[in-house]
Design an enzyme around this catalytic site. Structure first.
Site, PDB file in Angstrom:
ATOM      1  N   HIS A   1      -8.074 -15.119   4.188  1.00 35.47           N
ATOM      2  CA  HIS A   1      -6.804 -15.194   4.897  1.00 35.47           C
ATOM      3  C   HIS A   1      -5.695 -15.625   3.946  1.00 35.47           C
ATOM      4  CE1 HIS A   1      -9.365 -15.155   8.521  1.00 35.47           C
ATOM      5  NE2 HIS A   1      -8.286 -14.708   9.132  1.00 35.47           N
TER       6      HIS A   1
ATOM      7  N   LYS B   1      -2.927 -20.486   6.035  1.00 35.71           N
ATOM      8  CA  LYS B   1      -3.878 -20.794   7.116  1.00 35.71           C
ATOM      9  C   LYS B   1      -4.445 -22.193   6.908  1.00 35.71           C
ATOM     10  CE  LYS B   1      -7.761 -18.884   9.726  1.00 35.71           C
ATOM     11  NZ  LYS B   1      -7.038 -19.067  11.010  1.00 35.71           N
TER      12      LYS B   1
ATOM     13  N   THR C   1     -12.440 -16.457  13.745  1.00 35.67           N
ATOM     14  CA  THR C   1     -13.184 -15.195  13.784  1.00 35.67           C
ATOM     15  C   THR C   1     -14.532 -15.332  13.087  1.00 35.67           C
ATOM     16  OG1 THR C   1     -11.116 -13.971  13.802  1.00 35.67           O
ATOM     17  CG2 THR C   1     -13.100 -12.749  13.194  1.00 35.67           C
TER      18      THR C   1
END
Length: 269
Positions: free
Chosen positions: A157, A161, A168
């Site tokens: 990511h 983040k 997920t």
């Protein structure tokens, strides 16, 4: 049936703005308002005004009680604390709560899902169609391959983040554990550093990459002797998550109270 009235939590954020734009562009729902944190600069103003234009009749508030009571669904991609507080309000008002917030603790999840006794809650670590189909495949593969096949989940990511592994990745890990008939908490290996020793048979490993502007990439690796099976999902546009949330908000209308996820929304159970 009246067009469902949608409230967006955190409309000033990156995901919030995208949700607002998609709801406003939809013929199937209308944007009833935005909830922001107490004392936010947007509070008490109109969305059109705070985004540099004329008023459009979409109020922004930091006192959500009346707004949520008059809405059909709240879409929430914010923070764990804000989401838990909103779950309590939605339970009181009977408003559907669509939750895409990540970084939730077990206590947070219990509180959010517990609101399903009073209203519709749709919570998912990822709301894209592709990821939820991948989750089904991971469950099936894990059920078919025994512990001689090591499971590793690698996710990437953007640099901003704040939680790891991603929601997920954990959702995929839960699916793999379910396929194996085990509890993820008993087999997860979420940190390797130094002299760790050999890999435990049956462990589900996680690795997180953070950098640049990566929207989201997830690999689930089944590594056996002489072969590897890799299931992969790549998100190149955050709108896939927002569109899934809108689909969930529409699906929630007229449903019986309960704690649901995107498998229910997509008919994958």
């Amino acid at each position: 049936m009246a067009t469902p009235a949608i409230v967006v939590m955190g409309g000033s954020g990156r995901m919030g703005r995208m949700l607002c734009d998609l709801v406003r562009a939809s013929d199937a729902m209308r944007l009833a308002g935005i909830v922001e944190a107490p004392g936010h600069d947007w509070a008490g103003r109109d969305l059109g005004e705070v985004t540099g234009g004329a008023e459009i009749g979409v109020p922004v508030t930091d006192d959500p009680t009346a707004m949520v009571a008059g809405a059909d669904a709240v879409i929430d991609f914010t923070t764990p604390a804000a989401t838990v507080a909103m779950s309590r309000l939605c339970a009181e008002t009977g408003t559907a709560h669509i939750v895409g917030t990540t970084g939730l603790s077990e206590d947070d999840i219990a509180a959010i899902d517990g609101a399903g006794a009073h209203t519709v809650v749709v919570r998912a670590g990822n709301m894209s169609l592709g990821v939820n189909l991948m989750t089904q495949l991971v469950r099936q593969v894990a059920a078919s391959l025994d512990a001689d096949y090591d499971i590793e989940i690698v996710e990437a990511h953007h640099r901003h983040k704040v939680d790891a592994p991603s929601g997920t990745a954990l959702m995929l890990g839960e699916a793999a554990a379910e396929g194996r008939g085990v509890t993820l908490g008993d087999v997860a290996d979420r940190g390797r550093d130094g002299i760790t020793g050999a890999r435990d048979r049956g462990a589900i490993g996680f690795a997180a990459i953070r950098g640049g502007d990566v929207v989201g990439e997830h690999d689930v690796i089944f590594a056996g002797a002489g072969e590897r099976l890799i299931l992969r999902h790549v998100a190149s546009d955050r709108s896939v998550f927002a569109r899934g949330a809108l689909k969930a908000a529409l699906w929630a209308q007229g449903r019986a109270p309960g704690a649901y996820d995107m498998r229910d929304v997509l008919g994958l159970r």
